[in-house]
Design a protein around this motif. Structure first.
Motif, PDB file in Angstrom:
ATOM      1  N   HIS A  23       0.828  -1.211   0.000  1.00 26.61           N
ATOM      2  CA  HIS A  23       0.000   0.000   0.000  1.00 26.61           C
ATOM      3  C   HIS A  23       0.862   1.261   0.000  1.00 26.61           C
ATOM      4  CE1 HIS A  23      -3.891  -1.952   0.281  1.00 26.61           C
ATOM      5  NE2 HIS A  23      -3.442  -2.719   1.260  1.00 26.61           N
ATOM      6  N   VAL A  26       2.125   1.744  -3.578  1.00 25.44           N
ATOM      7  CA  VAL A  26       1.061   2.311  -4.416  1.00 25.44           C
ATOM      8  C   VAL A  26       0.858   3.780  -4.088  1.00 25.44           C
ATOM      9  CG1 VAL A  26      -1.394   2.184  -4.966  1.00 25.44           C
ATOM     10  CG2 VAL A  26      -0.068   0.085  -4.699  1.00 25.44           C
ATOM     11  N   ARG A  30       1.208   6.900  -6.694  1.00 26.25           N
ATOM     12  CA  ARG A  30       0.099   7.811  -6.983  1.00 26.25           C
ATOM     13  C   ARG A  30       0.420   9.264  -6.621  1.00 26.25           C
ATOM     14  NH1 ARG A  30      -4.742   5.314  -8.304  1.00 26.25           N
ATOM     15  NH2 ARG A  30      -5.302   7.438  -8.904  1.00 26.25           N
ATOM     16  N   ALA A  36      -2.100   6.979 -12.536  1.00 26.29           N
ATOM     17  CA  ALA A  36      -0.939   6.088 -12.506  1.00 26.29           C
ATOM     18  C   ALA A  36      -0.352   5.873 -13.893  1.00 26.29           C
ATOM     19  CB  ALA A  36      -1.334   4.746 -11.885  1.00 26.29           C
ATOM     20  N   SER A 121       8.804   1.596  -5.399  1.00 28.48           N
ATOM     21  CA  SER A 121       8.093   2.434  -6.364  1.00 28.48           C
ATOM     22  C   SER A 121       9.024   2.852  -7.506  1.00 28.48           C
ATOM     23  CB  SER A 121       7.509   3.664  -5.672  1.00 28.48           C
ATOM     24  OG  SER A 121       8.525   4.475  -5.118  1.00 28.48           O
TER      25      SER A 121
END
Length: 273
Positions: A23, A26, A30, A36, A121
């Motif tokens: 999470h 993500v 974002r 995205a 990421s």
């Protein structure tokens, strides 16, 4: 709502930690852009612009063929992708969290989750960008052949791991002197624009110039990566183990600095920043 979650065994604890890392990854993706897909496109455009700039530079100096027997554009991209992955991971990990940030006050979250989310990421964006650009070039322009795809992928991951370890050292310095950390991180990125060796081939360097680059793990990573990409190139001036041992040493130093910093770090440190 007011019940505190408790992990009953190691498996449940590991699953909870992995879910938090997912999470957080993500969330970091974002925050780059609300959409995205647009965020990934921006990453690919950035890599493509680097390739175009390097093509223009080589055209200006009159170099239109690869120093290695193989595809010229693949030779350029091999240095750019490793360089961008490494330096962006360093910057992401170095700025991954601070004790004064609001998100760190949530109990399930900890420094390891935030560092992992920041690093993953970058890996996700750069991997997708690399695969898409290579696929477009292979399908739309010219077929390319990678000599050892598994070895090339392993070097790609080692460049990411090396960036995580160096970024961890800068992260430990950040609470003590945020401005110095920012300057050192930027300086490391700028030095690697030239010291990474993506402009040239290590085997062609004169002996008196080689020590100026041999200290840099990124120099070894890019040269060794080209050895896995091209069947006609065998790196003789760089080592495959040097960046690995350098990364492990940086990881140990980074952990020592961060564990020591956490014993003394206070929210009041950010009051004067």
């Amino acid at each position: 709502m007011f019940k505190q979650r408790q992990n009953r065994n190691m498996f449940q604890a590991a699953f909870t930690t992995l879910a938090l890392i997912y999470h957080q990854t993500v969330y970091n993706l974002r925050t780059e852009h609300r959409n995205a897909v647009v965020g990934l496109l921006l990453t690919m455009v950035q890599s493509a612009l680097f390739v175009v700039v390097f093509l223009a530079m080589y055209a200006l100096i009159g170099l239109k063929t690869s120093p290695i027997r193989g595809d010229f554009l693949l030779y350029i991209m091999s240095g750019i992708f490793i360089f961008m992955l490494h330096v962006q991971t360093v910057a992401a990990v170095a700025g991954s969290h601070s004790i004064s940030s609001g998100i760190i006050k949530h109990e399930p979250l900890n420094a390891a989750v935030l560092i992992s989310g920041a690093a993953l990421s970058v890996l996700y964006r750069q991997t997708i960008g690399c695969i898409v650009i290579l696929s477009i070039y292979h399908l739309g322009f010219q077929e390319i052949t990678i000599y050892d795809p598994l070895g090339a992928g392993a070097l790609f991951l080692l460049a990411w791991f090396s960036g995580c370890c160096v970024g961890l050292v800068f992260l430990g310095i950040r609470p003590w002197s945020p401005q110095a950390c920012k300057v050192l991180t930027t300086l490391y990125q700028r030095i690697n624009m030239f010291a990474s060796g993506k402009f040239f081939v290590a085997n062609t360097l004169p002996g008196f110039i080689l020590p100026w680059f041999a200290w840099n793990p990124l120099f070894h990573l890019i040269d060794q990566e080209r050895g896995f990409l091209f069947i006609n190139y065998s790196p003789h001036r760089t080592s495959l183990l040097y960046p690995l041992w350098f990364s492990i040493a940086a990881l140990m130093i980074g952990l020592l600095i961060n564990f020591t910093t956490r014993k003394y770090e206070s929210i009041s440190w950010s009051a004067t920043q």
